[in-house]
Every structure is written in structure tokens, then in C-alpha cells.
Design a protein around this motif. Structure first.
Motif, mmCIF file in Angstrom:
data_model
loop_
_atom_site.group_PDB
_atom_site.id
_atom_site.type_symbol
_atom_site.label_atom_id
_atom_site.label_comp_id
_atom_site.label_asym_id
_atom_site.label_seq_id
_atom_site.Cartn_x
_atom_site.Cartn_y
_atom_site.Cartn_z
ATOM 1 N N ARG A 125 0.837 -1.199 0.000
ATOM 2 C CA ARG A 125 0.000 0.000 0.000
ATOM 3 C C ARG A 125 0.876 1.255 0.000
ATOM 4 O O ARG A 125 0.599 2.224 -0.703
ATOM 5 N N ARG A 126 1.965 1.227 0.787
ATOM 6 C CA ARG A 126 2.887 2.374 0.786
ATOM 7 C C ARG A 126 3.488 2.568 -0.595
ATOM 8 O O ARG A 126 3.643 3.694 -1.070
ATOM 9 N N ALA A 127 3.837 1.478 -1.263
ATOM 10 C CA ALA A 127 4.412 1.572 -2.603
ATOM 11 C C ALA A 127 3.392 2.134 -3.589
ATOM 12 O O ALA A 127 3.738 2.928 -4.475
ATOM 13 N N ALA A 128 2.126 1.742 -3.443
ATOM 14 C CA ALA A 128 1.083 2.250 -4.341
ATOM 15 C C ALA A 128 0.889 3.751 -4.151
ATOM 16 O O ALA A 128 0.790 4.506 -5.126
ATOM 17 N N TYR A 129 0.867 4.191 -2.902
ATOM 18 C CA TYR A 129 0.652 5.615 -2.644
ATOM 19 C C TYR A 129 1.910 6.445 -2.931
ATOM 20 O O TYR A 129 1.829 7.667 -3.058
ATOM 21 N N ALA A 130 3.063 5.786 -3.054
ATOM 22 C CA ALA A 130 4.273 6.507 -3.463
ATOM 23 C C ALA A 130 4.160 6.983 -4.903
ATOM 24 O O ALA A 130 4.921 7.859 -5.336
ATOM 25 N N ARG A 131 3.214 6.427 -5.663
ATOM 26 C CA ARG A 131 2.976 6.864 -7.037
ATOM 27 C C ARG A 131 2.061 8.079 -7.090
ATOM 28 O O ARG A 131 1.647 8.503 -8.169
ATOM 29 N N VAL A 132 1.721 8.631 -5.922
ATOM 30 C CA VAL A 132 0.875 9.821 -5.857
ATOM 31 C C VAL A 132 1.720 10.987 -5.354
ATOM 32 O O VAL A 132 2.246 10.953 -4.240
ATOM 33 N N GLY A 133 1.891 12.017 -6.164
ATOM 34 C CA GLY A 133 2.627 13.212 -5.760
ATOM 35 C C GLY A 133 1.688 14.278 -5.234
ATOM 36 O O GLY A 133 0.544 14.382 -5.690
ATOM 37 N N LEU A 134 2.158 15.057 -4.268
ATOM 38 C CA LEU A 134 1.330 16.094 -3.645
ATOM 39 C C LEU A 134 2.014 17.450 -3.737
ATOM 40 O O LEU A 134 3.198 17.578 -3.417
ATOM 41 N N VAL A 135 1.267 18.457 -4.166
ATOM 42 C CA VAL A 135 1.720 19.844 -4.154
ATOM 43 C C VAL A 135 0.715 20.631 -3.319
ATOM 44 O O VAL A 135 -0.467 20.691 -3.660
ATOM 45 N N PHE A 136 1.200 21.223 -2.235
ATOM 46 C CA PHE A 136 0.296 21.906 -1.308
ATOM 47 C C PHE A 136 0.228 23.401 -1.602
ATOM 48 O O PHE A 136 1.040 23.959 -2.345
ATOM 49 N N GLN A 137 -0.755 24.057 -0.970
ATOM 50 C CA GLN A 137 -1.004 25.469 -1.206
ATOM 51 C C GLN A 137 0.145 26.353 -0.747
ATOM 52 O O GLN A 137 0.528 27.288 -1.440
ATOM 53 N N ASP A 138 0.696 26.066 0.425
ATOM 54 C CA ASP A 138 1.714 26.933 1.019
ATOM 55 C C ASP A 138 3.064 26.228 0.996
ATOM 56 O O ASP A 138 3.351 25.406 1.874
ATOM 57 N N PRO A 139 3.932 26.536 0.040
ATOM 58 C CA PRO A 139 5.229 25.843 -0.028
ATOM 59 C C PRO A 139 6.123 26.165 1.159
ATOM 60 O O PRO A 139 6.981 25.367 1.525
ATOM 61 N N ALA A 140 5.907 27.337 1.787
ATOM 62 C CA ALA A 140 6.753 27.699 2.927
ATOM 63 C C ALA A 140 6.575 26.726 4.082
ATOM 64 O O ALA A 140 7.514 26.447 4.831
ATOM 65 N N SER A 141 5.365 26.204 4.245
ATOM 66 C CA SER A 141 5.117 25.276 5.347
ATOM 67 C C SER A 141 5.312 23.815 4.943
ATOM 68 O O SER A 141 5.362 22.941 5.809
ATOM 69 N N SER A 142 5.424 23.528 3.652
ATOM 70 C CA SER A 142 5.610 22.143 3.225
ATOM 71 C C SER A 142 7.065 21.803 2.951
ATOM 72 O O SER A 142 7.391 20.659 2.661
ATOM 73 N N LEU A 143 7.963 22.806 3.035
ATOM 74 C CA LEU A 143 9.408 22.562 2.887
ATOM 75 C C LEU A 143 10.090 22.798 4.233
ATOM 76 O O LEU A 143 9.754 23.738 4.951
ATOM 77 N N ASN A 144 11.058 21.938 4.563
ATOM 78 C CA ASN A 144 11.790 22.071 5.814
ATOM 79 C C ASN A 144 12.661 23.324 5.762
ATOM 80 O O ASN A 144 13.561 23.424 4.924
ATOM 81 N N PRO A 145 12.415 24.319 6.638
ATOM 82 C CA PRO A 145 13.166 25.576 6.549
ATOM 83 C C PRO A 145 14.642 25.425 6.865
ATOM 84 O O PRO A 145 15.445 26.302 6.524
ATOM 85 N N ARG A 146 15.033 24.318 7.524
ATOM 86 C CA ARG A 146 16.430 24.129 7.915
ATOM 87 C C ARG A 146 17.191 23.232 6.956
ATOM 88 O O ARG A 146 18.381 22.963 7.161
ATOM 89 N N ARG A 147 16.516 22.749 5.939
ATOM 90 C CA ARG A 147 17.161 21.870 4.964
ATOM 91 C C ARG A 147 17.243 22.567 3.610
ATOM 92 O O ARG A 147 16.393 23.387 3.270
ATOM 93 N N THR A 148 18.252 22.211 2.843
ATOM 94 C CA THR A 148 18.412 22.825 1.535
ATOM 95 C C THR A 148 17.305 22.347 0.592
ATOM 96 O O THR A 148 16.636 21.324 0.822
#
Length: 578
Positions: free
Chosen positions: A393-416
Motif C-alpha cells: 500500500r505504501r508503494a502504491a501511494y508513493a505513485r501519488v505526488g502532492l503539491v500543497f497550497q503553502d510551499p513555505a510550510s511544506s518545505l523544511n526551513p532548515r534543509r536545503t
């Protein structure tokens, strides 16, 4: 609205200059706001709009130096002490900030916020007097149940309700000037329409002036009287709204106007896109358009997916019938989705539109396996994830990509940026460090960003660049399905256009299926093959983008379309009236 003859200047900026670290972010701005009029300050992010407003009311950063003149009713504001500016802000100027949720304390009820504000701005004290004045202000901004609103915490209110609460707070103290900083950004079109109408009514009834800060020329066309176009801190053009919108002189102004999505142009530009451009799908339908019964779906018609593919047709990436999602809460349950369905094939974009609370994001979460669902049929790439073991099931859902409304909160601010894009490959554990680096560089190139962006942190990028990073991250595992949840709602119109182009190019290059969730019908019209209109968890209309958005059959769809801001609408209405 028109200015009364001889009305004095309410706010006058004369050569206003703001410098940070020796660099001018506002470069000598002249601007006038008159009572009974709305002056729009327009430009992209970074043009100096918000800094102009903050410098005017003495809230600029401590490292900023302000020069020139800003006069309120003839009284100079530049150079005043912090205490003097607090006094002026407490009564004569009201501020409406872009994010209403950040203007209110999450741990204070609305009534407590009004209690504190009224004590300062109007010297209203005592429980009865505060309750009465709070009710008056909440009623004045069109909130239908002031008592419920007052006893609510911010998270218990919708975005439109929160914005009206913030406007009510700004109106306390009976200000002469309102400064509204992007007051409708990321709001649904019908909610946005209500806020715009409210601002017009406030100006008409109270004869105050409004400085409206916005990047949206559609909003300018709907309510502004005067327009100042700002670029890199400099006013490149200003004048009455009619002249600016009908005969702009500066290329930058024309660029802003050209970037506003217009539904009619979107449908013309995409041509037959909405009628089903996938050859396999066309052959399945025998080349005919879907019937009216298939396009207009109520509770019964919307319960299943669309017609089956037929022999030889490419199978759908998504096939859903009878999908329902119920959230259980204290005191009962809420049916967020009620018996809906869809089919999406490779290379196809299915738009989900509707107001906040209609179930759009819940539908996306259901397809990504993030919420429990009930469905007669749920297939992703030919497989029902509910029948699989945990690892499969994890492998099946890995074929689903997600783009959220607010990229500032969906990207780790401390990682490149490179780390964030490559993280899905790391988690999958099937790529070497060198391979991940190569794939990250390719993903950045695919979204029109240089490979050097991989070494930067999210805060070093603009909003549009961060959103393209989010798209690259979602595509790194070569998804069969991409779910884009309001990916352009908070972006400037020119940046929004770039992000849409990037998304369109990626779909054409790799032919993944896409669910595009948005309240912006013009954007959906420019991208989508098919559209589902949601209202309170039910699909009220579904069909080709051409039919649903070009010739809607349901009154709710027509109401959504009528609420879309149009920079030329007032010009046409004035011409007809003349």
C-alpha cells in the motif's frame, strides 16, 4: 464611486523613501488617498507595497530608515515617536493584514480580542458595554451570527469570517483611513466577492479612504477608484482606474493586466482541451461528447465514475465510484464527501472547484490515502490500495505526488532545496547519493530552476520559486497521479502564470494524471480537461471544462462564475450605462 469636488487629501505621500541596509526598497513615492475613494497600490511581491504601508503607519522594521513625507489630514507622520504613532494608529488609521489568522491570537476568543482592542481604541470598558460594541462592529461587517462569532476561537471560523472579524477590529475607533494589505488573497471567489463588496460599502457609508494593497488587477478593476502601479519601489504609473485599465502606458502595467487569468480567454486558448483530448478516451466514447446526464450530476448522477473505457482504450489512472468521507468529532459526525466519483487518464487534468468546506481538499487527501474512505470502487493505476498489505500500500501511494497550497510550510526551513527534493528518493532507499543528486538536478531543470538552487534554503527563494521546488519534489518519484491543492492561490498573477506553465509542461512531458484543486475558475479553465463542481461535499456538476465553465447548467456553478474578479467588468458596465 467618485470623489466629491474639493475633497482634501486624506493621506498624502510625498517623496516617501524607505532604505534597509543602505538599499532603497521604496524610492521616493508620491501617492494620494482621498475620503470616499479607494486607492489601489499594485505590484508584484517585492515591489515595496507592504513596506510603503508599514512605513506610513510607523511599523517598518527597526533596521529601516524612512525619509520624505507622509501626511494624514495634513499632520506629518514621518519622524513621529513610537508613542505618538501608537496614538494615531489607535484611532485614525485602521490596518487590515493579509493573513487574518495571524492577526488574531489562537488562544483567545474573538470576544477577548475585541475587549482588549476596544479598551485602547475607544476606551470602552465593562462587560456589558464591550459586548454591545462588539456586536455592533461584527454586525457592521455582515457577520450573520455575531454572538457565535464572538465566543469562537479563530480556528473555529472560516477564512471569510476571519477576514470580516479583522475588518471589524480595524473599524473600531472610527478611523478616517483603512489600509487593506491583500485582504482577499487565497479566499474563494464568492467569499472574495463578499469582502470586496463590504469594502465598497464601508467607503460609501463612512466616507473614509482606503489604501488597497494588491497584486491582483482583477480586484483593482472591481473596486478601485485610483491606481498606483509600483515596481521595484518606484511608481511607474498612476491615474484613475478607467485610464489605467483601458489604456495603460507602461509595459509593466500591461504585463500585470495580461497576466490576469480570464475565463473566456482560458477556454478559447485551450480549445477542445476540455472535451477530452486523450485519443484512447475519445475512442472509448465513440467520439461523442458526454451526455447532459453525465455532465450534470446531482446526488444520483455523481455517484459513479464516467463511462467505462471500452475495448482497446488506455485504462484510467484513477477510477472512483461512490466515494464518501466522514469526519467524526465530539458531538457528532460530518460528512465531508457524499457519494462522488471520477475517472482520470494519463495526461489528463481534472479540476475540482468549489468554496471552502465543499470537500475539495478532502477528495485530494482521499486519493492520497491520508483519510479513511468508503467507496464502491477505488482504483489507483489499476489497483485498489485497500486490498494491499502495508508495504504494498505504501508503494502504491508513493505513485501519488502532492503539491500543497503553502510551499513555505511544506518545505523544511532548515534543509536545503536539494535535500527536500531528494528526500522521497532517500526514503525509498533505492538510489545512491550520486543518483539522487543527478535526479534532483533534472527535477530542478524540469521546473525552470537552475541546478545551483539545490544548495539554497527555502527562505532564500521567492514564493513562486518555492512552489516550483514543491512541484519538483512531487515529481521526483515519477508519479502516476499528481494532486495539486491550491498551488497558485497565494501567488502574484505573473508568478502564477509561470507556475501554471511549469505544471502544464511537466504533464505534457511525462503524461501523469493530475487532480487540480482550486477556487480560481479561470486558472482551472486554462488547465483542466474535465471539471467537477463541489458544494457541501456533493458533486453538483461534472463534465468537460468547456461545458461546465463555458455553459454551466447548475445555478451554483453560475454563481461561482459570476463572482470571478474581472478587470474590465466595470468598464463594460459603465459603457453600457452611458
Amino acid at each position: 464611486m467618485s470623489a466629491s469636488p474639493g475633497v482634501d487629501e486624506l493621506l498624502a505621500l510625498d517623496g516617501l523613501r524607505v532604505e534597509i541596509g543602505g538599499r532603497a526598497v521604496v524610492t521616493g513615492l508620491d501617492l494620494t488617498v482621498r475620503a470616499g475613494r479607494i486607492t489601489a497600490l499594485v505590484g508584484e511581491s517585492g515591489s515595496g507595497k507592504s513596506m510603503t504601508a508599514l512605513a506610513t503607519i510607523g511599523l517598518q522594521p527597526r533596521v529601516a530608515a524612512v525619509h520624505g513625507s507622509a501626511r494624514l489630514d495634513g499632520e506629518e507622520l514621518v519622524g513621529r515617536s513610537a508613542q505618538q504613532m501608537r496614538r494615531i494608529r489607535s484611532g485614525r488609521i485602521g490596518m487590515i493584514f493579509q493573513e487574518p489568522g495571524q492577526s488574531l491570537s489562537p488562544v483567545m476568543k474573538v470576544s477577548a480580542v475585541f475587549r482588549d482592542v476596544l479598551a485602547v481604541r475607544e476606551d470602552v470598558r465593562g462587560a456589558t458595554a464591550v459586548r454591545r460594541r462588539t456586536r455592533e462592529l461584527l454586525e457592521s461587517v455582515g457577520l450573520p451570527d455575531p454572538a457565535r462569532t464572538a465566543r469562537s476561537y479563530p480556528h473555529e471560523l472560516s477564512g471569510g469570517e476571519l477576514q470580516r472579524v479583522v475588518i471589524a477590529l480595524a473599524l473600531s475607533g472610527d478611523p478616517a483611513l483603512l489600509i487593506a494589505d491583500e485582504p482577499t488573497t487565497a479566499l474563494d471567489v464568492t467569499v472574495q466577492r463578499g469582502i470586496l463588496d463590504l469594502l465598497v460599502r464601508i467607503v460609501q457609508e463612512r466616507e473614509i479612504g482606503i489604501l488597497l494593497i494588491t497584486h491582483d488587477m482583477g480586484v483593482v478593476g472591481e473596486i478601485a477608484d485610483d491606481v498606483v502601479v509600483l515596481k521595484d519601489g518606484d511608481a511607474v504609473e498612476q491615474g484613475g482606474f478607467r485610464r489605467i485599465l483601458s489604456a495603460p502606458e507602461e509595459p509593466y502595467t500591461r504585463e500585470l493586466l495580461a497576466a490576469v487569468p480570464r475565463l473566456s480567454e482560458s477556454l478559447e486558448r485551450t480549445g477542445g482541451r476540455g472535451s477530452g483530448r486523450d485519443p484512447g478516451r475519445d475512442s472509448a466514447a465513440g467520439g461523442a461528447q458526454p451526455s447532459a446526464a453525465a455532465d450534470v450530476v446531482g446526488r444520483s448522477a455523481g455517484t459513479g465514475a464516467e463511462a467505462s473505457a471500452g475495448p482497446g482504450a488506455e485504462p484510467p489512472v484513477v477510477r472512483v465510484e461512490g466515494l464518501s468521507v466522514e469526519y467524526r468529532r465530539r458531538g457528532g459526525a460530518h460528512l465531508a464527501l457524499d457519494d462522488v466519483g471520477m475517472e482520470i487518464r494519463r495526461g489528463e487534468i481534472h479540476g475540482l472547484v468549489g468554496e471552502s468546506g465543499s470537500g475539495k481538499s478532502t477528495w485530494g487527501k482521499a486519493l492520497a490515502g491520508l483519510v479513511p474512505v468508503q467507496a464502491r470502487t477505488l482504483e489507483l493505476d489499476g489497483v485498489d490500495p485497500r486490498t494491499l498489505g502495508a508495504a504494498e500500500r505504501r508503494a502504491a501511494y508513493a505513485r501519488v505526488g502532492l503539491v500543497f497550497q503553502d510551499p513555505a510550510s511544506s518545505l523544511n526551513p532548515r534543509r536545503t532545496v536539494g535535500w527536500s527534493i531528494g528526500e522521497p528518493l532517500q526514503l525509498a532507499g533505492r538510489s545512491s547519493r550520486a543518483e539522487i543528486g543527478r535526479r534532483v538536478a533534472e527535477a530542478l531543470e524540469a521546473v525552470r530552476l537552475p541546478a545551483s538552487s539545490a544548495s539554497r534554503l527555502p527562505h532564500e527563494l521567492s514564493g513562486g520559486q518555492r512552489q516550483r521546488v514543491s512541484i519538483a519534489r512531487a515529481l521526483i518519484l515519477d508519479p502516476a497521479l499528481l494532486i495539486a491543492d491550491e498551488p497558485t492561490s497565494a501567488l502574484d498573477v505573473t508568478i502564477q502564470a509561470h507556475v501554471i506553465d511549469v505544471l502544464r509542461e511537466a504533464i505534457e512531458a511525462t503524461r501523469f494524471a493530475c487532480v487540480f484543486i482550486s477556487h480560481d475558475l479561470a486558472v482551472v479553465g486554462s488547465l483542466a480537461d474535465r471539471v467537477t463542481v463541489l458544494r457541501q461535499g456533493r458533486a453538483v456538476e461534472q463534465g468537460s471544462a468547456q461545458q461546465v465553465l463555458g455553459n454551466p447548467r447548475h445555478e451554483y456553478t453560475r454563481a461561482l462564475l459570476a463572482s470571478v474578479p474581472d478587470p474590465e467588468r466595470r468598464l463594460h458596465e459603465s459603457d453600457r450605462a452611458a
